[in-house]
Design an enzyme around this catalytic site. Structure first.
Site, PDB file in Angstrom:
ATOM      1  N   CYS A 113      39.369  43.206  29.357  1.00  0.00           N
ATOM      2  CA  CYS A 113      39.683  41.907  28.875  1.00  0.00           C
ATOM      3  C   CYS A 113      38.736  41.140  28.448  1.00  0.00           C
ATOM      4  O   CYS A 113      38.610  39.880  27.730  1.00  0.00           O
ATOM      5  CB  CYS A 113      39.977  41.309  30.326  1.00  0.00           C
ATOM      6  SG  CYS A 113      41.236  42.033  31.224  1.00  0.00           S
ATOM      7  N   HIS A 253      38.230  33.526  31.263  1.00  0.00           N
ATOM      8  CA  HIS A 253      39.317  34.537  31.197  1.00  0.00           C
ATOM      9  C   HIS A 253      40.247  34.326  32.267  1.00  0.00           C
ATOM     10  O   HIS A 253      39.919  33.980  33.455  1.00  0.00           O
ATOM     11  CB  HIS A 253      38.757  36.080  31.085  1.00  0.00           C
ATOM     12  CG  HIS A 253      39.674  37.010  31.688  1.00  0.00           C
ATOM     13  ND1 HIS A 253      40.901  37.165  30.611  1.00  0.00           N
ATOM     14  CD2 HIS A 253      39.682  38.014  32.300  1.00  0.00           C
ATOM     15  CE1 HIS A 253      41.527  38.204  31.227  1.00  0.00           C
ATOM     16  NE2 HIS A 253      41.079  38.743  32.541  1.00  0.00           N
ATOM     17  N   ASN A 283      48.129  37.361  33.387  1.00  0.00           N
ATOM     18  CA  ASN A 283      46.811  37.926  32.422  1.00  0.00           C
ATOM     19  C   ASN A 283      47.175  38.701  31.350  1.00  0.00           C
ATOM     20  O   ASN A 283      47.749  39.655  31.451  1.00  0.00           O
ATOM     21  CB  ASN A 283      46.131  38.859  33.725  1.00  0.00           C
ATOM     22  CG  ASN A 283      44.862  39.320  33.163  1.00  0.00           C
ATOM     23  OD1 ASN A 283      44.574  39.073  32.022  1.00  0.00           O
ATOM     24  ND2 ASN A 283      44.220  40.097  34.116  1.00  0.00           N
TER      25      ASN A 283
HETATM   26  O1  UT7 Z   1      41.405  41.182  34.068  1.00  0.00           O
HETATM   27  C1  UT7 Z   1      41.278  42.169  35.013  1.00  0.00           C
HETATM   28  C2  UT7 Z   1      42.268  41.854  35.866  1.00  0.00           C
HETATM   29  N1  UT7 Z   1      42.078  42.117  37.387  1.00  0.00           N
HETATM   30  C3  UT7 Z   1      42.261  41.029  38.364  1.00  0.00           C
HETATM   31  O2  UT7 Z   1      42.201  40.126  38.171  1.00  0.00           O
HETATM   32  C4  UT7 Z   1      42.327  41.697  39.847  1.00  0.00           C
HETATM   33  C5  UT7 Z   1      41.605  40.724  40.756  1.00  0.00           C
HETATM   34  N2  UT7 Z   1      42.163  40.876  41.959  1.00  0.00           N
HETATM   35  C6  UT7 Z   1      43.120  40.189  42.428  1.00  0.00           C
HETATM   36  O3  UT7 Z   1      43.387  39.276  41.850  1.00  0.00           O
HETATM   37  C7  UT7 Z   1      43.485  40.412  43.796  1.00  0.00           C
HETATM   38  O4  UT7 Z   1      42.967  41.598  44.391  1.00  0.00           O
HETATM   39  C8  UT7 Z   1      44.966  40.717  43.778  1.00  0.00           C
HETATM   40  C9  UT7 Z   1      45.920  39.577  43.302  1.00  0.00           C
HETATM   41  C10 UT7 Z   1      45.358  41.640  42.947  1.00  0.00           C
HETATM   42  C11 UT7 Z   1      45.718  41.208  45.236  1.00  0.00           C
HETATM   43  O5  UT7 Z   1      45.139  40.163  46.155  1.00  0.00           O
HETATM   44  P1  UT7 Z   1      44.701  40.235  47.332  1.00  0.00           P
HETATM   45  O6  UT7 Z   1      44.286  39.103  48.423  1.00  0.00           O
HETATM   46  O7  UT7 Z   1      43.241  40.948  46.923  1.00  0.00           O
HETATM   47  O8  UT7 Z   1      45.593  41.288  48.032  1.00  0.00           O
HETATM   48  P2  UT7 Z   1      45.476  42.734  48.780  1.00  0.00           P
HETATM   49  O9  UT7 Z   1      45.615  43.612  47.742  1.00  0.00           O
HETATM   50  O10 UT7 Z   1      44.571  42.981  49.878  1.00  0.00           O
HETATM   51  O11 UT7 Z   1      47.097  42.686  49.564  1.00  0.00           O
HETATM   52  C12 UT7 Z   1      47.182  41.902  50.590  1.00  0.00           C
HETATM   53  C13 UT7 Z   1      48.851  42.372  51.209  1.00  0.00           C
HETATM   54  C14 UT7 Z   1      49.041  43.809  51.174  1.00  0.00           C
HETATM   55  O12 UT7 Z   1      50.006  43.755  52.199  1.00  0.00           O
HETATM   56  P3  UT7 Z   1      49.396  44.294  53.693  1.00  0.00           P
HETATM   57  O13 UT7 Z   1      48.649  45.461  53.495  1.00  0.00           O
HETATM   58  O14 UT7 Z   1      48.367  43.204  54.088  1.00  0.00           O
HETATM   59  O15 UT7 Z   1      50.644  44.459  54.485  1.00  0.00           O
HETATM   60  C15 UT7 Z   1      49.569  44.333  50.014  1.00  0.00           C
HETATM   61  O16 UT7 Z   1      50.651  45.245  50.081  1.00  0.00           O
HETATM   62  O17 UT7 Z   1      49.679  41.887  50.063  1.00  0.00           O
HETATM   63  C16 UT7 Z   1      50.558  43.015  49.641  1.00  0.00           C
HETATM   64  N3  UT7 Z   1      50.667  42.853  48.150  1.00  0.00           N
HETATM   65  C17 UT7 Z   1      51.837  42.145  47.775  1.00  0.00           C
HETATM   66  N4  UT7 Z   1      52.676  41.382  48.470  1.00  0.00           N
HETATM   67  C18 UT7 Z   1      53.859  41.033  47.631  1.00  0.00           C
HETATM   68  C19 UT7 Z   1      49.911  43.531  47.153  1.00  0.00           C
HETATM   69  N5  UT7 Z   1      50.807  42.961  45.982  1.00  0.00           N
HETATM   70  C20 UT7 Z   1      51.915  42.158  46.426  1.00  0.00           C
HETATM   71  C21 UT7 Z   1      52.875  41.850  45.655  1.00  0.00           C
HETATM   72  N6  UT7 Z   1      53.840  40.972  46.090  1.00  0.00           N
HETATM   73  N7  UT7 Z   1      53.035  41.824  44.191  1.00  0.00           N
END
Ligand code: UT7
Length: 326
Positions: A113, A253, A283
């Site tokens: 990115c 970004h 993104n």
């Molecule tokens: O340019 C480089 C790009 N990279 C980024 O921008 C990524 C940076 N990271 C993030 O933005 C965040 O880590 C995410 C948005 C990817 C994820 O957010 P989070 O608050 O870190 O969520 P998590 O991965 O801890 O997941 C929390 C819950 C999980 O469920 P359980 O295990 O608590 O039951 C996931 O399975 O959310 C669930 N989950 C979803 N639920 C609905 C993960 N993705 C989704 C989804 N829809 N798309």
């Protein structure tokens, strides 16, 4: 300071709008989860027969039109991308083919990115050696082709698009007032496409293992993104001898609204100065800053004489930040 002038900007995004609700028809997710965790409302996906260079060529063509140039008059074409058309040749060479131009150097910069900002720094150095050069710096991505739609943690985040700027030498106080860039390869494994290169050549096993798609450890990336983007931005502001109040427009970004908000918090830049295309495009990786710049210029938000702050992070993990005078 690296003196140059941005003489044209352009962007190209696919027509096909894919909303969160559209995705939720086939992926176990919801509009509310995506909006709350990321600030994304929709993204654009390109048609199956398109490649990254189609969007990049569109953006470069429009940036040249804006600059009053024929693409054949460019002295170099730099494309920042991590969703390249082919392993080789570079996407920039495919862009040349699509623009019907030849002769000038054309090459890719791959810093995820951060690629457009890396490309801008390379172009600024080239112009320092030869101020008459006119260089197109493009950020272009087609993540729809490299996402795993069985992985809801990643497939809801990214979209397709391209943005380009044309820059040339200037004796005015315009260009990069201050900038920095860096990378931490010890974090290379947390955001990657594992297979298809020499480390893991394509095989039936890599396809079955879905290793040609984006793999990301989201929360680790999140933490490093906030730190890298904020500290890079603060360093650039300090090197430019500026305070957050001196910034007219801030284009970080655009990966996730929570990352952008954390950056605002740490840098103390006023949230009203942010120009964002995240909600409508998701993104778009290397394209996010140049697409936002183009739209900000066309909306009259980013104008000649303005001070623009930019900061990015990406796979690598890479980062870069700059203070630009338009
Ligand atoms: O340019 C480089 C790009 N990279 C980024 O921008 C990524 C940076 N990271 C993030 O933005 C965040 O880590 C995410 C948005 C990817 C994820 O957010 P989070 O608050 O870190 O969520 P998590 O991965 O801890 O997941 C929390 C819950 C999980 O469920 P359980 O295990 O608590 O039951 C996931 O399975 O959310 C669930 N989950 C979803 N639920 C609905 C993960 N993705 C989704 C989804 N829809 N798309």
């Amino acid at each position: 300071m690296q003196r140059f002038k941005i003489i044209g900007t352009g962007s190209d995004v696919p027509d096909n709008v894919v909303t969160n609700d559209d995705l939720a028809k086939t992926v176990d997710t919801s509009d509310s989860w995506i909006r709350e965790r990321t600030g994304i409302g929709a993204r654009r996906f390109a048609p199956a027969d398109a490649a990254t260079s189609d969007l990049a060529a569109g953006a470069v063509r429009r940036a040249c039109e804006d600059a009053g140039l024929d693409p054949a008059e460019l002295d170099a074409i730099i494309v920042g991308t991590c969703s390249q058309d082919t392993i080789f040749p570079s996407t920039a060479c495919w862009v040349q083919e699509k623009l019907g131009v030849r002769g000038m150097p054309a090459f890719d910069v791959m810093a995820g990115c951060t690629s457009w900002l890396y490309g801008l720094k390379v172009a600024a150095d080239m112009i320092a050696g030869n101020p008459s050069m006119k260089i197109a710096v493009c950020g272009a991505e087609m993540f729809s082709k490299i996402l795993d739609f069985d992985d809801r943690r990643t497939c809801v985040l990214f979209g397709d698009g391209a943005g380009a700027t044309v820059i040339t030498g200037a004796d005015t106080d315009t260009g990069l007032l201050a900038s920095n860039w860096g990378s931490d390869g010890t974090l290379a494994s947390i955001l990657k496409i594992a297979a298809g290169g020499t480390a893991k050549p394509a095989s039936h096993a890599t396809v079955d293992g879905r290793e040609h798609f984006v793999y990301m450890e989201g929360s680790k990336v999140f933490k490093h993104a906030v730190t890298a983007m904020s500290s890079g931005m603060l360093q650039a502001l300090s090197d430019a001898e500026m305070t957050p109040d001196d910034i007219d427009v801030f284009i970080p970004h655009q990966a996730n609204k929570r990352i952008m908000d954390a950056c605002l918090d740490r840098t103390r830049i006023d949230g009203d100065r942010v120009f964002s295309v995240l909600e409508k495009y998701g993104n778009i990786s290397a394209a996010s800053i140049p697409v936002a710049m183009d739209e900000a210029r066309k909306a009259g938000v980013l104008c000649e004489g303005h001070t623009l702050a930019v900061t990015a992070f990406g796979t690598g993990l890479t980062w870069a930040a700059g203070v630009l005078r338009m």
